[in-house]
Design a protein around this motif. Structure first.
Motif, PDB file in Angstrom:
ATOM      1  N   ASP A 181      49.897  96.678  54.446  1.00  0.00           N
ATOM      2  CA  ASP A 181      50.055  95.218  54.461  1.00  0.00           C
ATOM      3  C   ASP A 181      49.222  94.588  55.571  1.00  0.00           C
ATOM      4  O   ASP A 181      48.564  93.557  55.369  1.00  0.00           O
ATOM      5  CB  ASP A 181      51.530  94.847  54.647  1.00  0.00           C
ATOM      6  CG  ASP A 181      52.368  95.158  53.412  1.00  0.00           C
ATOM      7  OD1 ASP A 181      51.765  95.357  52.337  1.00  0.00           O
ATOM      8  OD2 ASP A 181      53.609  95.217  53.532  1.00  0.00           O
TER       9      ASP A 181
ATOM     10  N   GLU B 181      53.600 103.645  56.155  1.00  0.00           N
ATOM     11  CA  GLU B 181      52.472 103.461  55.238  1.00  0.00           C
ATOM     12  C   GLU B 181      52.405 102.038  54.689  1.00  0.00           C
ATOM     13  O   GLU B 181      51.333 101.430  54.623  1.00  0.00           O
ATOM     14  CB  GLU B 181      52.584 104.470  54.091  1.00  0.00           C
ATOM     15  CG  GLU B 181      51.379 104.472  53.167  1.00  0.00           C
ATOM     16  CD  GLU B 181      51.451 105.571  52.122  1.00  0.00           C
ATOM     17  OE1 GLU B 181      50.801 105.424  51.077  1.00  0.00           O
ATOM     18  OE2 GLU B 181      52.163 106.562  52.360  1.00  0.00           O
ATOM     19  N   ASN B 182      53.545 101.484  54.315  1.00  0.00           N
ATOM     20  CA  ASN B 182      53.557 100.133  53.749  1.00  0.00           C
ATOM     21  C   ASN B 182      53.142  99.089  54.782  1.00  0.00           C
ATOM     22  O   ASN B 182      52.398  98.150  54.477  1.00  0.00           O
ATOM     23  CB  ASN B 182      54.952  99.802  53.211  1.00  0.00           C
ATOM     24  CG  ASN B 182      55.291 100.606  51.970  1.00  0.00           C
ATOM     25  OD1 ASN B 182      54.399 101.026  51.236  1.00  0.00           O
ATOM     26  ND2 ASN B 182      56.575 100.843  51.737  1.00  0.00           N
ATOM     27  N   THR B 183      53.629  99.251  56.012  1.00  0.00           N
ATOM     28  CA  THR B 183      53.281  98.299  57.074  1.00  0.00           C
ATOM     29  C   THR B 183      51.787  98.329  57.350  1.00  0.00           C
ATOM     30  O   THR B 183      51.140  97.281  57.476  1.00  0.00           O
ATOM     31  CB  THR B 183      54.055  98.628  58.364  1.00  0.00           C
ATOM     32  OG1 THR B 183      55.451  98.661  58.080  1.00  0.00           O
ATOM     33  CG2 THR B 183      53.781  97.585  59.433  1.00  0.00           C
TER      34      THR B 183
END
Length: 650
Positions: A354, A349-351
């Motif tokens: 970003d 999710e973070n990748t």
């Protein structure tokens, strides 16, 4: 340093290679190390040695290849194994040497590419001979309960005497009487069978030796076309497409015999339970043409190998294999340059957040995730939908241009034309995400691709799509053009790929909005357009509507129904759509709806008041003004219809 022992082999027990073998020259590079030609110091014979780089986590693959070569290399179509050696080197790192038969005729991929480079192509009888010998090698493996799992052109090598050898058993799997199937996703993406790929996503998926049959079918295409299907894509993107696409075929099937096409078709049956095994394929008519002609075909193959080597080395394309247990060994783009998030080694999710944020900051609002296109609403006009962009994405490879919704339209259209199958594009997202605009752009590009030879038809499809949205879209607190219904647009094409019509279906329309809107929200756009249009044309009185007082349920403090609407481009577009579509009858129908709701608001909210308003004898005077049949209107408004679904009990 290598681990000193695998599960059952001890590397220290192998002899030092320098006592027996001397490196002459470099042949190429394998998955985990370089391959060299070596000379036997004792008898002068030559061989190939695969020197494995000092990597810590490949002991399982080394052991698998060692065990299979030691047990199964006694077959004419499996590369001969001369032994494993262990060279200790404190300075540069320890090395494992796998010494194998020298196949200095190159790979069958080199041969196919070399012929295509000369403007020639491999004769079908030679292809049949190569496939026959490969099947014989696979039969030997399968009988001994071993799956190769990485069959491809570069792993089928040739000797200068016309021998055909299976090589590279690093990811091969051995089956047992109690374990007749495997569940590890492993292989080289372009050649991987759908059921092998499925093991990555479905824990209960398994496969058997017939995955090698699929890979051989892809190799057959490679021998004809020079490359496997989807080779223009990133390998991880290919993994998304293989399970979803129809079985691939030769690039130009009509140039090849029915027998060759049928052989490929049999190999590439997607349901592996229905796919033939190696023994079945050895009986296929395309393969049986080689029986009794082996010596002649082998001689022809030797001549082709000699000719290929005289011309020179063909530039090789390396396709790395993957192993889900160990992770991918493929190199990916730098994170800042990725157009397809599926190519990232880490996808969480973070990748994703970003990546999308960084791309959005650079005005790159489109991003691929495999077959899915993510569109982030820019909330401003962008010059990426011009006629030049329209042309840029027609028939282009995904990798040739930045991600774009036009590419999605083109993929669907080309798949429809190529495979003669219906295609479906699903648009989903939060309110304000840009679904409506995305639908417009898709329809716009599809009408261009469909080469509508009737300009009026093209305009109808584009404008009527907008008209339907005027009936179902409204201003809400968070979105000025929110769709208050679901829409299913079906575009029709003929056999030649020309668009011939379209049909729009709506469902889950928020009908209550006609008579009631939440604070700060508005009615459906169409009512504002109609009222403003009638006012502009001085026709409100004709339709029994007041020209001095705005209907209460159309009133909004921030909008002037006259100039604000009439000067709006969408208003003009809707009236053009009405004229082009030839449905001007909606004018009196909508006017009557406005009149009825005004009466409803004045009379109260109970159902009986509505019935009183539309009694035929009282509404008769409006019949001529609306051009409607009042009795029919009365029936439609005052009678309820119920739809029931019947269930069949088993």
């Amino acid at each position: 340093m290598f681990p000193r022992s695998g599960k059952s082999i001890v590397f220290d027990n192998f002899p030092d290679p320098t006592d027996t073998w001397e490196i002459i020259e470099t042949i190429g590079k394998g998955t985990y190390g370089k391959v060299y030609k070596v000379l036997n110091k004792i008898d002068g014979s030559k061989a190939a040695v695969k020197i494995l780089d000092p990597i810590h986590d490949i002991d399982e693959e080394i052991e698998a290849e060692y065990n299979i070569l030691k047990a199964l290399s006694d077959h004419a179509n499996v590369v001969k194994f001369y032994g494993m050696y262990y060279k200790k080197d404190i300075k540069c790192g320890d090395q494992l040497w796998l010494v194998l038969e020298l196949c200095n005729g190159g790979s069958v991929t080199d041969l196919a590419k070399g012929m295509l480079k000369r403007g020639d192509r491999m004769d079908e009888s030679i292809i049949a001979y190569i496939l026959h010998e490969s099947l014989m090698g696979l039969q030997h493996l399968h009988i001994n309960k071993t799956i190769h799992r990485d069959v491809k052109g570069n792993n089928i090598l040739l000797t200068t005497q016309g021998g055909i050898k299976l090589v590279d058993f690093g990811v091969s799997a051995q089956l047992t009487n109690t374990r007749l199937r495997r569940n590890t996703s492993v292989g080289t993406p372009f050649w991987m069978a759908p059921e092998v790929i499925a093991c990555e996503q479905q824990l209960d998926s398994t496969y058997d030796a017939r995955c090698d049959v699929w890979s051989l079918g892809i190799t057959a295409i490679e021998l004809g076309d020079g490359d496997p299907p989807l080779s223009d894509l990133h390998p991880m993107r290919a993994l998304f497409k293989i399970p979803r696409n129809p079985p691939p075929t030769l690039h130009q099937p009509e140039l090849w015999s029915d027998e060759f096409n049928d052989f490929i078709c049999k190999c590439l049956i997607k349901d592996f339970e229905l796919r033939p095994n190696v023994l079945d394929l050895l009986q296929h008519v395309f393969i049986k043409q080689t029986v009794g002609r082996e010596k002649i075909l082998q001689k022809q193959l030797i001549e082709l190998i000699d000719l290929n080597q005289q011309i020179g080395v063909i530039e090789k394309t390396r396709h790395e294999r993957i192993h889900t247990k160990k992770g991918s060994h493929m190199k990916t783009q730098d994170a800042d340059e990725v157009d397809d998030l599926a190519t990232l080694e880490v996808l969480d999710e973070n990748t994703v957040a970003d990546q999308l944020q960084n791309r959005y900051a650079r005005d790159q609002v489109y991003t691929y995730v495999g077959d899915t296109l993510i569109a982030v609403n820019p909330f401003h006009k962008m010059e990426i939908y011009t006629p030049e962009h329209t042309k840029m994405y027609i028939g282009a490879k995904h990798t040739a241009n930045p991600p774009h919704i036009f590419a999605v339209a083109d993929t669907a259209y080309q798949s429809m034309v190529s495979y003669n199958n219906d295609q479906c594009i699903v648009i989903s997202g939060e309110s304000g995400a840009g679904k409506t605009e995305s639908a417009h752009l898709l329809v716009q590009q599809l009408t261009v691709l469909g080469k509508a030879n009737n300009r009026t038809l093209q305009e109808k499809i584009l404008l009527v799509n907008s008209l339907v949205e005027a009936f179902g879209n409204a201003c809400t607190v968070i979105n000025d053009n929110s769709s208050r219904f679901g829409k299913y647009l079906e575009m029709k094409f003929n056999g030649g790929g020309t668009v011939v019509g379209a049909q729009i279906s709506e469902y889950l329309l928020e009908k209550s909005r006609v008579v009631h809107q939440a604070m700060g929200e508005r009615n459906f756009h169409i009512f504002y357009y109609i009222y403003a249009g009638l006012a502009d044309r001085k026709k409100l009185a004709h339709y029994k509507l007041s020209d001095s007082k705005t209907p209460k349920y159309l009133y909004h403090e921030n909008i002037k129904l006259g100039p604000d609407i009439v000067n709006n481009a969408s208003y003009k577009e809707q009236f053009d759509a009405v004229d082009i579509a030839g449905i001007s009858v909606i004018m009196p129908a909508l006017s009557s709806c406005i009149w009825l709701v005004m009466k409803h608001k004045a009379a109260g909210t109970c159902r009986q008041s509505v019935l009183d308003i539309v009694k035929p004898n009282e509404a008769q005077s409006t019949d001529c003004s609306w051009d409607l049949h009042v009795n029919s209107t009365y029936v439609v408004i005052t009678r309820q219809r119920y739809f029931t679904v019947s269930f069949c009990r088993p």
